[in-house]
Enzyme design. Sequence first.
Site, short mmCIF file in Angstrom:
data_model
loop_
_atom_site.label_atom_id
_atom_site.label_comp_id
_atom_site.label_asym_id
_atom_site.label_seq_id
_atom_site.Cartn_x
_atom_site.Cartn_y
_atom_site.Cartn_z
N SER A 151 -50.66 -28.61 39.46
CA SER A 151 -50.33 -28.87 40.86
C SER A 151 -49.05 -28.20 41.32
O SER A 151 -48.69 -28.31 42.51
CB SER A 151 -50.22 -30.38 41.09
OG SER A 151 -51.50 -30.99 40.92
N GLU A 172 0.79 -1.22 0.00
CA GLU A 172 0.00 0.00 0.00
C GLU A 172 0.84 1.28 0.00
O GLU A 172 0.42 2.29 -0.57
CB GLU A 172 -0.94 0.00 1.21
CG GLU A 172 -1.95 -1.13 1.24
CD GLU A 172 -2.95 -1.02 0.10
OE1 GLU A 172 -3.28 0.11 -0.32
OE2 GLU A 172 -3.39 -2.08 -0.40
#
Length: 862
Positions: free
Chosen positions: A495, A86
């Site tokens: 229950s 780069e």
Amino acid sequence: MKWVKRFLAFIGIMMILGLGTIAGLYAWIAPTLPDVETLKTVQLQTPMRVYSADGKLISQFGEKRRIPVRYEDVPQHMIDAVIATEDARFFEHYGVDPIGILRAAVVVATTGSKAQGASTITMQVARNFFLTREKTYIRKIKEIFLAVEIERLLSKEEILELYLNRSFLGNRAYGIGAAAQVYYGKELAELSLPEIAMIAGLPQSPSAANPIRNPDRARMRRNVVLGRMRDVGYISAAEYQQGVQAPVTARYHGAEIDLYAPYLAEMVRDHMVATYGEEDAYTRGFDVYTTASADTQRAAQRALLDNLFAYDTRHGYRGPQAVLWGGEAEAETEADPAKSDAAADLADGQIDDESNADGAWDNERIVAHLKSVRRYRDIYPAVVIAVEEKTAQVINAQGEQIELPWNGINWGRAYISDTRQGSAPRQASDVLAEGEQIWIRQFEGHWWLTQIPEVSSAFVALNPTTGAIEALVGGYDFGQSQYNRVTQAKRQLGSNIKPFLYSAALEQGYTLATLINNAPINQWDRSQGTAWRPRNSPDVYTGPTRVRQGLAQSVNVMAVRAVREIGVDNFIDHAVRFGFDRSDLPRNESVSLGSASATPMENARGFAVFANGGFLVDPYFIERIEDHNAKVLYQHTPKIACAECELALEQAAPEDAEPALANQCPWPAELLAPRVISEQNAFLIHQTMQSVIWGGGNWSEGTGWNGTAWRAARLLKRRDIGGKTGTTNEARDTWFSGYAPGLVASAWVGFDDHGRQLGRTSWNAYGPQDQITAGESGAKTAGPAWNQFMQLVLDGVKEERYGVPEGIVTARIDRESGKLSTKSDSSSMFEYFIDGTAPTEIAETTPEESNVFEEELSEELF
């Protein structure tokens, strides 16, 4: 000399004009330039990550995947590759490379093309943070001015770190840290030279040179990077040759999830968006640590899945997902929710209506089809290619040929309805045929035929002292349904309500030895014009029965009589103390049988009160939140159930309360959970829930009896556990909730369709010896999930002995009458009582026949 002077004057004028132009451009553009100072405190958009309490990654949320890295942690080869490719003079220039600009100018002058960008790394940082990628002269001028200012403000290392973390590298990966994970599933330090070169070549063309989408072009770009590294002297010729010959191994890797807990992750996501807003939640790099531990969560997930498959297996095989060839070759789908998925497959052309025209498919076509079929949790699509007498051969989506043994097939008697199954198969062809697309799963060391469960389930485990959620599973498969049944599904408790009912009864003068008549009830309802006849399950009536046994055996008519005696409103007031919503508690006697509704989370919270000695804790699932720099932004401080702290406060004078508390426990008074029932009340219900599992009496002397959860005693063989089964009318909802050392957990099983019953099953000749048959219930349907979970998490945990709190006494009572006994044989037993409530009357030799809570005979049928 005259010409020389003129030339020098010309040069001087041009330089002055150039400098003036630059100064003018800067004066014109400067007001529009962003403040470069912000780069010092820049916050990169980083996704939110959700972790377990022990640091396992659960999920990641955010459009951009980014794993920020520090410059000193970047491998030298990566730095060299980026610099060589780069900006070779990066460490020499001051943000702008004159040679690069001159080269770009020549290209523009000779070709008219702007292809040669001449951007340094610093200029790219300026563009990435402040500008667009539009190729215009004015943007380039801004880039130059910003680059010079960036170089003045930051060091070269800081600039390169920003570049490496900000660059878009394809597949939603931003920065080299994320790219390493996305393309190779590795940390940066683990990358090879060719892999580093591949990533370093991506910034200029992340889409065109993407190694997943375009491997050939990506290889060319990688080799260019390696060539630049060789030319600059960063690598040797031998390293270059080895690198360019390496194959392209990149493939997509999702976030490396360590722990499957999507329902919990979604709760975190929803909380974070509500707290911080959607944009900040997804971009500020929050690390959210939940309260769930990995092992406990895995145990809950495993228990829930195995239990769902067990239910589905005993109710029969619903047939193949589709028929690809042979027979009528039509798509045959299972009942909801799979039906909609198969319909979508047809719409997408994944199932070919004309598939039988060409006969059997070849392996390539089978694999292509299977790869297009959506997967579900713990099961895999496969196609039957051969059926023998006791085995079948199938192919999976990876093209592997798998044998299904007879004990992985023989469960597959036909499903007729939720209450009926066909006869047991005699050979594999009774179940399977060539060309069928089926589902398979691994279980007990081999592959089994399976199917997508239609039944739903939820499981949650809490720390009863703090309320921290230790495990949470909101359903079978999050991809199939995001509906979190732990927090969103209000289902009838059945229950499971009875421990709360008898807790209220204890406050109204009942004891565990109190007798309640276990006899049929036939109550005329004038408003409805019908009689209400609550029944026991099983439909057995034993006359006057002690409260301990009535709760342990979940006797319905005893619960109705208890709520009738203490009053419905009194019971509702009591139940609200446990965190239940008053609006979910019906104001009639059916509330004693579980017509009240609650989520599994609310139910577990209520049971935690019995487990922690009477305190109401608040469930929570986020332990702490950290920012991207590991700074703690939020730390949860739960309210603690602490009897010792409470006692220290009670015994100290008001002015000495805080010092006394400090000496007894580490929490200030404001962090103590509120007490909602007495420690003695909680202890007695705690005791009765042990009887639910272990029963009572002595079998060898003829006085033994089972609680409804006797299977837990056989499997776990521990005396420090307790719980309660729960089954609603017609078994539409089943529950098991209970406690173990440091844990309280609730399991629910039912259909999302409230009107669908869980049904019943008949004996399967090929099923296990301890197979579950007859009607589904809390003990049979939800209990196995709770049992398996506790078996997994309690492995290696030492059994605890629970201390008896002050204010509790014991007395020897007669088993039949509940009165004091002078005998020491099997007709008597020791029972716990709150001090002052023990019976005072001694049992007669022949127990009285009368009912303790006598009612008018006209209201009952005996």
